[in-house]
Design a protein around this motif. Structure first.
Motif, short mmCIF file in Angstrom:
data_model
loop_
_atom_site.label_atom_id
_atom_site.label_comp_id
_atom_site.label_asym_id
_atom_site.label_seq_id
_atom_site.Cartn_x
_atom_site.Cartn_y
_atom_site.Cartn_z
N ARG A 14 41.66 36.40 56.54
CA ARG A 14 43.14 36.67 55.93
C ARG A 14 42.97 36.84 54.52
O ARG A 14 43.67 37.90 54.00
N ILE A 15 42.27 36.03 53.66
CA ILE A 15 41.94 36.22 52.26
C ILE A 15 41.29 37.88 51.97
O ILE A 15 41.43 38.40 51.02
N ALA A 16 40.45 38.08 52.85
CA ALA A 16 39.62 39.31 52.67
C ALA A 16 40.63 40.30 52.97
O ALA A 16 40.27 41.45 52.10
N ALA A 17 41.44 40.25 53.80
CA ALA A 17 42.46 41.40 54.07
C ALA A 17 43.39 41.56 52.71
O ALA A 17 43.80 42.74 52.31
N LYS A 18 43.82 40.19 52.38
CA LYS A 18 44.88 40.24 51.18
C LYS A 18 44.09 40.70 49.95
O LYS A 18 44.71 41.53 49.12
N THR A 19 42.88 40.40 49.68
CA THR A 19 42.25 40.93 48.51
C THR A 19 41.68 42.31 48.47
O THR A 19 41.57 43.00 47.27
N ALA A 20 41.50 42.75 49.70
CA ALA A 20 41.17 44.20 49.67
C ALA A 20 42.45 44.91 49.12
O ALA A 20 42.29 46.17 48.70
N ASP A 21 43.23 44.44 49.86
CA ASP A 21 44.86 45.24 49.47
C ASP A 21 45.20 45.24 48.12
O ASP A 21 45.72 46.17 47.36
N ALA A 22 44.70 44.01 47.34
CA ALA A 22 45.08 43.72 45.91
C ALA A 22 43.91 44.25 45.09
O ALA A 22 43.97 44.21 43.80
N SER A 23 42.97 44.75 45.60
CA SER A 23 41.48 45.19 44.90
C SER A 23 41.97 46.11 43.67
O SER A 23 41.53 45.96 42.35
N ALA A 24 42.59 47.13 43.92
CA ALA A 24 43.23 48.11 42.83
C ALA A 24 43.95 47.38 41.75
O ALA A 24 43.59 47.72 40.39
N LEU A 26 43.81 44.33 41.02
CA LEU A 26 42.97 43.27 40.07
C LEU A 26 42.28 44.15 39.12
O LEU A 26 41.92 43.60 37.98
N CYS A 27 41.69 45.26 39.53
CA CYS A 27 40.61 46.03 39.04
C CYS A 27 41.79 46.44 37.56
O CYS A 27 40.99 46.63 36.61
N ALA A 28 42.77 46.97 37.74
CA ALA A 28 43.79 47.31 36.76
C ALA A 28 43.97 46.23 35.72
O ALA A 28 43.89 46.37 34.53
N ALA A 29 44.25 45.00 36.42
CA ALA A 29 44.41 43.94 35.33
C ALA A 29 43.21 43.62 34.59
O ALA A 29 43.48 43.34 33.47
N ASP A 30 42.22 43.54 35.12
CA ASP A 30 40.88 43.19 34.58
C ASP A 30 40.61 44.38 33.51
O ASP A 30 40.02 44.01 32.66
N GLY A 31 40.89 45.62 33.92
CA GLY A 31 40.52 46.57 32.97
C GLY A 31 41.18 46.70 31.59
O GLY A 31 40.85 47.02 30.48
N GLY A 39 38.54 43.49 40.83
CA GLY A 39 39.36 43.41 42.39
C GLY A 39 37.96 43.74 43.24
O GLY A 39 38.12 43.24 44.50
N ILE A 40 36.95 44.46 42.70
CA ILE A 40 35.77 44.51 43.65
C ILE A 40 34.98 43.19 43.94
O ILE A 40 34.64 43.02 45.03
N THR A 41 34.76 42.55 42.60
CA THR A 41 34.19 41.27 42.90
C THR A 41 34.69 40.44 44.09
O THR A 41 34.29 39.84 44.93
N VAL A 42 36.10 40.29 43.71
CA VAL A 42 36.87 39.35 44.77
C VAL A 42 36.93 39.90 46.37
O VAL A 42 36.61 39.04 47.17
N GLN A 186 43.91 34.65 36.86
CA GLN A 186 44.78 33.80 37.37
C GLN A 186 45.54 34.59 38.38
O GLN A 186 45.93 34.10 39.73
N LEU A 187 45.65 35.95 38.42
CA LEU A 187 46.08 36.90 39.38
C LEU A 187 45.60 37.09 40.79
O LEU A 187 46.10 36.88 41.90
N ALA A 188 44.17 36.88 40.62
CA ALA A 188 43.25 36.85 41.58
C ALA A 188 43.50 35.88 42.20
O ALA A 188 43.45 35.89 43.66
N LEU A 189 43.38 34.42 41.96
CA LEU A 189 43.79 33.35 42.43
C LEU A 189 45.08 33.33 43.35
O LEU A 189 45.43 32.69 44.32
N LEU A 190 46.09 33.78 42.71
CA LEU A 190 47.27 34.00 43.16
C LEU A 190 47.27 34.72 44.44
O LEU A 190 47.79 34.51 45.57
N ARG A 191 46.58 35.82 44.40
CA ARG A 191 46.30 36.71 45.69
C ARG A 191 45.55 36.08 46.71
O ARG A 191 45.88 36.08 47.74
N ILE A 192 44.61 35.37 46.25
CA ILE A 192 43.66 34.35 47.32
C ILE A 192 44.77 33.42 48.01
O ILE A 192 44.38 33.39 49.33
#
Length: 196
Positions: A14-24, A26-31, A39-42, A186-192
């Motif tokens: 379930r987390i894999a599906a959620k973080t795949a959807d949130a990848s872009a 998370l990458c934007a926030a990290d950028g 986003g890619i890492t997670v 913090q945003l990544a952990l929220l999505r997780i």
């Protein structure tokens, strides 16, 4: 409520599906504050962990997840995720399952190990603040309410720290300019936790 390796595998999926959807996202926030690959890492870490064969020993299953993150990511966030899973693995080695009531203590162990590894402190506007908030929010909670409380704590932490500057990692170089921006970790952990 007990949690075993099978339960863990389901959660990872379930987390894999959620973080795949949130990848872009998370990458934007990290950028905005870092190198833009969070986003890619997670998503890569959790997608590989979701298909890994986990041992029946719960601690060894957590250790396997840590190894996946070490293998797929050289980033600081990947290292911290691996460190968190290793700390929880050490505390649960030899058990075939854990009780949900043990989760807050495992979160505290993960937080402390992450702080030691990353040389961070609470209040630095990092994922540590979220881990700490979740640990406190779910302590004493019933198994049925834990995920909801964890999501709320993670979301509130993102919003609270948005108004503060980053004090650790690459983001600290932005100083006052980081005020108003969400911390990517913090945003990544929220999505997780939303994926749970």
């Amino acid at each position: 409520m007990t949690i075993d390796s099978t339960t863990l595998s389901g959660a990872l999926g379930r987390i894999a599906a959620k973080t795949a959807d949130a990848s872009a996202e998370l990458c934007a926030a990290d950028g905005a504050l870092g190198d833009g690959d969070l986003g890619i890492t997670v998503s890569k870490g959790f997608s590989e962990a979701a298909v890994a064969t986990l041992p029946q020993d719960f601690g060894m299953a957590l250790l396997e997840i840590a190894k996946v993150f070490q293998r797929v990511s050289a980033s600081s966030y990947g290292t911290l995720v691996a460190t968190a899973f290793m700390a929880a693995a050490k505390a649960t080695k030899g058990k075939s399952s854990i009780d949900a009531a043990e989760i807050p203590g495992l979160m505290v162990a993960a937080r402390d190990a992450m702080m030691a590894r990353g040389k961070g402190s609470l209040g630095d506007k990092t994922v540590l603040d979220s881990v700490d908030a979740i640990a406190r929010a779910i302590d004493g909670a019933s198994p049925e309410t834990m995920i909801g409380k964890a999501v709320t704590a993670a979301r509130d932490t993102v919003e609270e720290y948005k108004t503060k500057p980053n004090k650790l990692g690459r983001a600290r170089m932005f100083g006052e300019k980081s005020i108003g921006l969400v911390d990517p970790g913090q945003l990544a952990l929220l999505r997780i936790v939303e994926g749970l």
